[in-house]
Structures are given as C-alpha cells and as structure tokens.
Design a protein around this motif. Structure first.
Motif, short mmCIF file in Angstrom:
data_model
loop_
_atom_site.label_atom_id
_atom_site.label_comp_id
_atom_site.label_asym_id
_atom_site.label_seq_id
_atom_site.Cartn_x
_atom_site.Cartn_y
_atom_site.Cartn_z
N GLY A 53 -1.83 4.10 -5.06
CA GLY A 53 -0.63 4.66 -4.45
C GLY A 53 -0.84 6.08 -3.97
N ILE A 54 -1.57 6.85 -4.74
CA ILE A 54 -1.85 8.23 -4.36
C ILE A 54 -2.72 8.28 -3.11
N LEU A 55 -3.70 7.39 -3.05
CA LEU A 55 -4.65 7.40 -1.94
C LEU A 55 -4.22 6.53 -0.76
N SER A 56 -3.08 5.87 -0.86
CA SER A 56 -2.69 4.90 0.17
C SER A 56 -2.64 5.45 1.60
N LEU A 91 -4.61 7.62 2.94
CA LEU A 91 -6.00 7.70 3.37
C LEU A 91 -6.61 6.30 3.57
N ILE A 92 -6.28 5.38 2.67
CA ILE A 92 -6.77 4.01 2.78
C ILE A 92 -6.21 3.35 4.03
N LYS A 93 -4.92 3.54 4.26
CA LYS A 93 -4.26 2.95 5.43
C LYS A 93 -4.92 3.43 6.72
N ALA A 94 -5.15 4.71 6.81
CA ALA A 94 -5.76 5.27 8.02
C ALA A 94 -7.20 4.80 8.20
N ASP A 95 -7.97 4.82 7.12
CA ASP A 95 -9.38 4.47 7.20
C ASP A 95 -9.61 2.99 7.52
N MET A 96 -8.79 2.13 6.94
CA MET A 96 -8.99 0.69 7.13
C MET A 96 -8.05 0.10 8.17
N ALA A 97 -7.25 0.94 8.81
CA ALA A 97 -6.28 0.50 9.82
C ALA A 97 -5.38 -0.61 9.29
N LEU A 98 -4.79 -0.36 8.13
CA LEU A 98 -3.93 -1.35 7.50
C LEU A 98 -2.50 -1.22 8.01
N THR A 99 -1.78 -2.33 7.97
CA THR A 99 -0.36 -2.30 8.27
C THR A 99 0.39 -1.87 7.01
N ASP A 100 1.64 -1.54 7.17
CA ASP A 100 2.45 -1.19 6.01
C ASP A 100 2.55 -2.38 5.06
N ALA A 101 2.67 -3.58 5.60
CA ALA A 101 2.75 -4.78 4.76
C ALA A 101 1.47 -4.96 3.95
N LEU A 144 -0.65 -2.72 3.03
CA LEU A 144 -0.69 -1.66 2.03
C LEU A 144 0.28 -1.97 0.88
N GLY A 145 1.44 -2.47 1.23
CA GLY A 145 2.41 -2.86 0.20
C GLY A 145 1.88 -3.97 -0.69
N TYR A 146 1.20 -4.94 -0.11
CA TYR A 146 0.60 -6.02 -0.90
C TYR A 146 -0.45 -5.47 -1.86
N LEU A 147 -1.26 -4.55 -1.39
CA LEU A 147 -2.30 -3.96 -2.23
C LEU A 147 -1.70 -3.20 -3.41
N LYS A 148 -0.63 -2.47 -3.15
CA LYS A 148 -0.01 -1.64 -4.19
C LYS A 148 0.93 -2.44 -5.09
#
Length: 174
Positions: free
Chosen positions: A28-31, A33-43, A45-49
């Motif tokens: 959650g803290i790094l989300s 950075l992870i989102k930007a680096d891996m080009a993830l959608t909000d969904a 990222l939400g699934y991961l967290k």
C-alpha cells in the motif's frame, strides 16, 4: 527465570507479528510507485492490495488454525514467516502483473499462519487472569509493523536511489 519465559516468548511473537504487518502494509505504501512502474490500472492495484491477499489469507486461516491445534505451533509460525517474507522479497523481482499477483497470494497464505498459532501459544503461557494483557501486548505488533513499514520505505526512498523493488526485497529478506 521461569517467570520471564512467557514474556520473552510474547516479545518474540510480537516482533514476528510486527514483521507480518510490515509485509502486509508495504504494498500500500509503495502502490503509487508500483502503479507507475508497471503501468497498472487502479483495478489491478486494488486487486493486489486487497482481494489477492485477503482471499488466500481468509481461506487458509481456518485450516492453519486447525493444524496449529494438532501440530507444532512454533514450526507453523516459522514456516509462515519464511513464506510471507520470501514472497514479499520475490515481489521486488516481479516484472509482470501476474507475477506480483502470485506473490501477493503467497504473502496471504504465509501471513494466515502467524496469528492462530501465536494466540494458542499465548493461551498456553499465560493464565486467564493475565491473558487479555498478553493478547493486548501481542497486538502492539500491528501499529509497530505499520510504523516500521513506513520507516523502512522512507529510509530507502528518501535518497532517491532506491526503487519500490529494492524496498520489497529489503523488507522481505530480514
């Protein structure tokens, strides 16, 4: 010395619980950075967290608690700690979304094996008259772990040299 043993064990269990929450909170803290680096959608990222971790944590918690009643609880905690920490460290090596998702599933399974055996050990070590206090002290692992996750992230990211992957590996390995 005998009277000190329960408190020594409680201290170790609390520290393990703190590590549990470091590994749980770090994503959650790094989300961002992870989102930007891996080009993830909000969904994604939400699934991961959320769901990936929670699904396996929930599904495996009851069988692990059953196992804790029948086998060596310290071994369950040791295997669980190794598993959740290992999958946190492996998260830092993930290059694709599905790899990170599998790591979060592994973290969930591992963390499910921390609390049930710990509660059982605490119940064995402390009489009913001191058990609530012991569980409260054990529960201090939650805010301690959250604090340590933020401190580790801030420390590693403050110089601008480290990235989210290095943080995941660094908090998973210890």
């Amino acid at each position: 010395m005998r009277a000190q043993k329960p408190y020594y064990v409680l201290l170790i269990l609390t520290l393990v619980y703190a590590l549990n929450f470091v590994d749980r909170q770090i994503i959650g803290i790094l989300s961002p950075l992870i989102k930007a680096d891996m080009a993830l959608t909000d969904a994604q990222l939400g699934y991961l967290k959320g769901i990936y971790f929670a699904m396996l944590y929930t599904l495996t918690g009851i069988p692990i608690a059953w196992l804790a009643d029948r086998t060596h609880r310290v071994n369950i905690i040791a295997v669980s700690l190794t598993m959740w920490s290992g999958f946190t460290a492996l998260s830092g090596l993930a290059t694709q979304y599905w790899q990170l998702a599998l790591c979060r599933l592994g973290v969930g399974i591992g963390e499910a094996g921390g609390t049930p055996p710990a509660h059982s050990i605490i119940a064995d070590l402390f009489p009913v008259s001191r058990r609530a206090t012991a569980i409260a002290l054990y529960s201090l692992g939650i805010p301690l772990g959250i604090m340590l996750a933020y401190l580790a992230s801030a420390f590693m990211l403050s110089g601008g040299e480290a990235n989210w992957r290095a943080v995941m590996i660094a908090v998973g390995l210890p």
